[in-house]
Scaffold this motif. Structure first.
Motif, PDB file in Angstrom:
ATOM      1  N   LYS A   1      13.574  -3.092   6.164  1.00 40.85           N
ATOM      2  CA  LYS A   1      14.912  -2.508   6.015  1.00 40.85           C
ATOM      3  C   LYS A   1      15.963  -3.469   5.462  1.00 40.85           C
ATOM      4  O   LYS A   1      16.812  -3.087   4.663  1.00 40.85           O
ATOM      5  CB  LYS A   1      15.418  -2.007   7.373  1.00 40.85           C
ATOM      6  N   GLU A   2      15.923  -4.724   5.923  1.00 40.39           N
ATOM      7  CA  GLU A   2      17.036  -5.638   5.696  1.00 40.39           C
ATOM      8  C   GLU A   2      16.758  -6.609   4.560  1.00 40.39           C
ATOM      9  O   GLU A   2      15.606  -6.910   4.241  1.00 40.39           O
ATOM     10  CB  GLU A   2      17.352  -6.392   6.995  1.00 40.39           C
ATOM     11  N   GLU A   3      17.838  -7.105   3.966  1.00 45.34           N
ATOM     12  CA  GLU A   3      17.709  -8.027   2.840  1.00 45.34           C
ATOM     13  C   GLU A   3      17.457  -9.459   3.296  1.00 45.34           C
ATOM     14  O   GLU A   3      16.920 -10.284   2.558  1.00 45.34           O
ATOM     15  CB  GLU A   3      18.982  -7.966   1.978  1.00 45.34           C
ATOM     16  N   ASN A   4      17.859  -9.764   4.514  1.00 49.01           N
ATOM     17  CA  ASN A   4      17.735 -11.135   5.008  1.00 49.01           C
ATOM     18  C   ASN A   4      17.749 -11.092   6.526  1.00 49.01           C
ATOM     19  O   ASN A   4      18.655 -10.504   7.112  1.00 49.01           O
ATOM     20  CB  ASN A   4      18.913 -11.959   4.478  1.00 49.01           C
ATOM     21  N   ILE A   5      16.730 -11.659   7.180  1.00 50.60           N
ATOM     22  CA  ILE A   5      16.705 -11.573   8.636  1.00 50.60           C
ATOM     23  C   ILE A   5      16.577 -12.947   9.287  1.00 50.60           C
ATOM     24  O   ILE A   5      15.954 -13.864   8.749  1.00 50.60           O
ATOM     25  CB  ILE A   5      15.575 -10.648   9.153  1.00 50.60           C
TER      26      ILE A   5
ATOM     27  N   GLN B   1      10.115  -9.431  -0.939  1.00 49.18           N
ATOM     28  CA  GLN B   1      10.480  -9.027  -2.295  1.00 49.18           C
ATOM     29  C   GLN B   1       9.732  -7.763  -2.720  1.00 49.18           C
ATOM     30  O   GLN B   1       9.614  -7.470  -3.904  1.00 49.18           O
ATOM     31  CB  GLN B   1      10.230 -10.182  -3.263  1.00 49.18           C
ATOM     32  N   ILE B   2       9.242  -7.055  -1.728  1.00 48.35           N
ATOM     33  CA  ILE B   2       8.734  -5.700  -1.921  1.00 48.35           C
ATOM     34  C   ILE B   2       9.085  -4.904  -0.667  1.00 48.35           C
ATOM     35  O   ILE B   2       9.015  -5.431   0.444  1.00 48.35           O
ATOM     36  CB  ILE B   2       7.210  -5.667  -2.179  1.00 48.35           C
ATOM     37  N   LYS B   3       9.512  -3.677  -0.846  1.00 47.14           N
ATOM     38  CA  LYS B   3       9.837  -2.788   0.264  1.00 47.14           C
ATOM     39  C   LYS B   3       8.951  -1.549   0.151  1.00 47.14           C
ATOM     40  O   LYS B   3       8.526  -1.170  -0.954  1.00 47.14           O
ATOM     41  CB  LYS B   3      11.308  -2.352   0.224  1.00 47.14           C
ATOM     42  N   PRO B   4       8.652  -0.889   1.254  1.00 51.74           N
ATOM     43  CA  PRO B   4       7.890   0.367   1.178  1.00 51.74           C
ATOM     44  C   PRO B   4       8.722   1.464   0.522  1.00 51.74           C
ATOM     45  O   PRO B   4       9.947   1.350   0.409  1.00 51.74           O
ATOM     46  CB  PRO B   4       7.586   0.687   2.647  1.00 51.74           C
ATOM     47  N   LYS B   5       8.057   2.521   0.083  1.00 58.34           N
ATOM     48  CA  LYS B   5       8.762   3.669  -0.503  1.00 58.34           C
ATOM     49  C   LYS B   5       9.721   4.280   0.498  1.00 58.34           C
ATOM     50  O   LYS B   5      10.777   4.790   0.142  1.00 58.34           O
ATOM     51  CB  LYS B   5       7.762   4.740  -0.955  1.00 58.34           C
ATOM     52  N   ARG B   6       9.298   4.296   1.773  1.00 66.81           N
ATOM     53  CA  ARG B   6      10.153   4.708   2.875  1.00 66.81           C
ATOM     54  C   ARG B   6       9.710   3.895   4.079  1.00 66.81           C
ATOM     55  O   ARG B   6       8.710   3.204   4.012  1.00 66.81           O
ATOM     56  CB  ARG B   6      10.078   6.211   3.147  1.00 66.81           C
ATOM     57  N   GLU B   7      10.470   3.916   5.166  1.00 65.58           N
ATOM     58  CA  GLU B   7      10.042   3.124   6.311  1.00 65.58           C
ATOM     59  C   GLU B   7       8.714   3.666   6.815  1.00 65.58           C
ATOM     60  O   GLU B   7       8.605   4.823   7.217  1.00 65.58           O
ATOM     61  CB  GLU B   7      11.077   3.162   7.435  1.00 65.58           C
ATOM     62  N   VAL B   8       7.693   2.841   6.773  1.00 64.15           N
ATOM     63  CA  VAL B   8       6.346   3.266   7.163  1.00 64.15           C
ATOM     64  C   VAL B   8       6.333   3.579   8.660  1.00 64.15           C
ATOM     65  O   VAL B   8       6.752   2.755   9.470  1.00 64.15           O
ATOM     66  CB  VAL B   8       5.324   2.165   6.837  1.00 64.15           C
TER      67      VAL B   8
ATOM     68  N   ILE C   1       0.839  -1.205   0.000  1.00 66.17           N
ATOM     69  CA  ILE C   1       0.000   0.000   0.000  1.00 66.17           C
ATOM     70  C   ILE C   1       0.869   1.247   0.000  1.00 66.17           C
ATOM     71  O   ILE C   1       0.524   2.255  -0.636  1.00 66.17           O
ATOM     72  CB  ILE C   1      -0.977  -0.017   1.182  1.00 66.17           C
ATOM     73  N   ASP C   2       2.009   1.203   0.664  1.00 66.91           N
ATOM     74  CA  ASP C   2       2.915   2.355   0.630  1.00 66.91           C
ATOM     75  C   ASP C   2       3.424   2.602  -0.786  1.00 66.91           C
ATOM     76  O   ASP C   2       3.563   3.750  -1.214  1.00 66.91           O
ATOM     77  CB  ASP C   2       4.081   2.142   1.592  1.00 66.91           C
ATOM     78  N   GLN C   3       3.681   1.533  -1.533  1.00 70.73           N
ATOM     79  CA  GLN C   3       4.087   1.687  -2.935  1.00 70.73           C
ATOM     80  C   GLN C   3       2.938   2.237  -3.783  1.00 70.73           C
ATOM     81  O   GLN C   3       3.119   3.167  -4.571  1.00 70.73           O
ATOM     82  CB  GLN C   3       4.543   0.331  -3.492  1.00 70.73           C
ATOM     83  N   ILE C   4       1.751   1.678  -3.606  1.00 70.69           N
ATOM     84  CA  ILE C   4       0.587   2.143  -4.377  1.00 70.69           C
ATOM     85  C   ILE C   4       0.307   3.619  -4.115  1.00 70.69           C
ATOM     86  O   ILE C   4      -0.030   4.378  -5.029  1.00 70.69           O
ATOM     87  CB  ILE C   4      -0.661   1.299  -4.015  1.00 70.69           C
ATOM     88  N   SER C   5       0.467   4.028  -2.861  1.00 72.12           N
ATOM     89  CA  SER C   5       0.130   5.409  -2.472  1.00 72.12           C
ATOM     90  C   SER C   5       1.303   6.375  -2.612  1.00 72.12           C
ATOM     91  O   SER C   5       1.171   7.544  -2.264  1.00 72.12           O
ATOM     92  CB  SER C   5      -0.354   5.424  -1.019  1.00 72.12           C
ATOM     93  N   ASN C   6       2.437   5.871  -3.084  1.00 75.34           N
ATOM     94  CA  ASN C   6       3.641   6.701  -3.229  1.00 75.34           C
ATOM     95  C   ASN C   6       4.106   7.264  -1.888  1.00 75.34           C
ATOM     96  O   ASN C   6       4.401   8.447  -1.751  1.00 75.34           O
ATOM     97  CB  ASN C   6       3.405   7.833  -4.232  1.00 75.34           C
ATOM     98  N   GLY C   7       4.163   6.380  -0.882  1.00 83.84           N
ATOM     99  CA  GLY C   7       4.749   6.745   0.402  1.00 83.84           C
ATOM    100  C   GLY C   7       3.818   7.447   1.367  1.00 83.84           C
ATOM    101  O   GLY C   7       4.246   8.322   2.117  1.00 83.84           O
ATOM    102  N   ARG C   8       2.538   7.021   1.411  1.00 85.44           N
ATOM    103  CA  ARG C   8       1.575   7.715   2.291  1.00 85.44           C
ATOM    104  C   ARG C   8       1.025   6.829   3.404  1.00 85.44           C
ATOM    105  O   ARG C   8       0.123   7.239   4.126  1.00 85.44           O
ATOM    106  CB  ARG C   8       0.412   8.258   1.447  1.00 85.44           C
TER     107      ARG C   8
END
Length: 343
Positions: free
Chosen positions: A134-138, A153-160, A88-95
């Motif tokens: 944040k991390e690639e592998n936890i 395999q998806i990250k938010p536009k910024r840390e939500v 949803i952060d990607q869809i909303s462009n970081g909102r």
């Protein structure tokens, strides 16, 4: 700058109507739109799945932040939760904003979902969600969840940002230690100031600065040219405004010992639960409505908002109770929000 958000009228409207309300809210100049994240609600009605609704709203709005008010760490695995929020952060462009609380029995017990040690579970939940963003592998070895080589395999536009719906000492302490904001239930400006000091104290003890910490409040509002008309509108929902007997006691009111101090968290949506809720409402003094809400004529509301701002509120999440919801939105859009945009 003081921000104003609006909680969508769930369970009073169909999802298609809620999407339209969200767009009107954005056009009226509000900063955020929030969705209750419930399976069941009091009062009863239509309760859509929160993230599905937010995804739809994200495609029809352009500017407003989009939040849950509030989610819990019980009904979704933290990896699934992190993936949904990132999408949803990607869809909303970081909102996207996450409001997160300890949960309510109505959403959990009827469905057989485990609900033990909610504060400790919430802490782990937040830690895992942030690591996955944040991390690639936890790898994580907690009491409630264990992960080995987990990643998204998806990250938010910024840390939500994650705001805790902290309404007790333990959760307020946790908010000060690790949250990006605080989103409590209704209370008076005096109590808000007192509780915010607890959060700041917890932050100081771990050497944390709260410069960018978002101090919110979830609060009911009724606006009318007639003060008493607005007040009578909110008196109808006294037990919802005064969610927790423990907060009433902190405000100096006596509460019948038959009522659990965390009543709202433990009540179920059934005949017995509704009866208990109504009984509690009869115990709530009328003046609590005035203390715990934004009510009256325009000047009354401006004065009350100013009290909350002085107590530390930066972001109001409003529940529009009318009596004429369109009038209330218009008043906030043209008279109230512009008055606080320079603060």
């Amino acid at each position: 700058m003081v921000k104003f958000g609006s909680l969508l009228p769930i369970p009073a409207a169909q999802p298609s109507s809620l999407i339209k309300v969200a767009l009107r809210t954005e056009n009226a100049g509000f900063d955020s739109v929030w969705v209750a994240d419930h399976l069941l609600m009091i009062p009863t009605g239509i309760v859509p799945e929160a993230f599905s609704l937010l995804a739809s709203i994200a495609t029809t709005t352009q500017k407003v932040d989009l939040g849950t008010c509030v989610s819990d760490p019980h009904r979704r695995h933290p990896a699934v939760f992190a993936q949904i929020a990132a999408t949803i952060d990607q869809i909303s462009n970081g909102r996207m904003i996450i409001g997160l609380g300890c949960g309510e029995a109505m959403n959990i017990e009827p469905f057989g979902i485990p609900w033990n040690k909610p504060v400790a579970r919430m802490k782990e939940f937040v830690e895992i969600v942030r690591k996955l963003w944040k991390e690639e592998n936890i790898t994580y070895n907690g009491k409630f969840w264990k992960m080995n080589g987990a990643f998204l395999q998806i990250k938010p536009k910024r840390e939500v940002p994650i705001y805790l719906g902290a309404n007790g000492p333990l959760t307020r302490k946790l908010a000060g230690i690790m949250a990006d904001g605080w989103l409590p239930f209704p209370q008076s400006p005096e109590l808000y100031k007192k509780h915010l000091k607890e959060i700041k104290s917890a932050a100081r003890k771990v050497g944390r600065e709260l410069d960018n910490f978002e101090t919110c409040i979830y609060i009911y509002t009724a606006v009318s040219k007639d003060y008493n008309e607005a007040l009578e509108q909110l008196k109808k929902i006294k037990p919802i405004i005064a969610f927790f007997p423990k907060i009433l006691e902190e405000a100096g009111y006596s509460v019948d010992k038959r009522f659990d101090k965390n009543l709202y968290s433990k009540i179920l949506v059934n005949e017995e639960g509704m009866k208990k809720f109504e009984e509690f409402g009869r115990q709530v003094p009328d003046e609590v409505v005035e203390q715990f809400s934004i009510v009256g004529r325009v000047e009354d509301c401006l004065n009350k908002i100013e009290e909350f701002v002085k107590a530390g509120v930066k972001h109001f999440v409003l529940i529009n109770m009318g009596p004429d919801p369109k009038y209330v939105m218009d008043i906030y859009s043209k008279k109230i929000i512009p008055s606080f945009k320079e603060l």
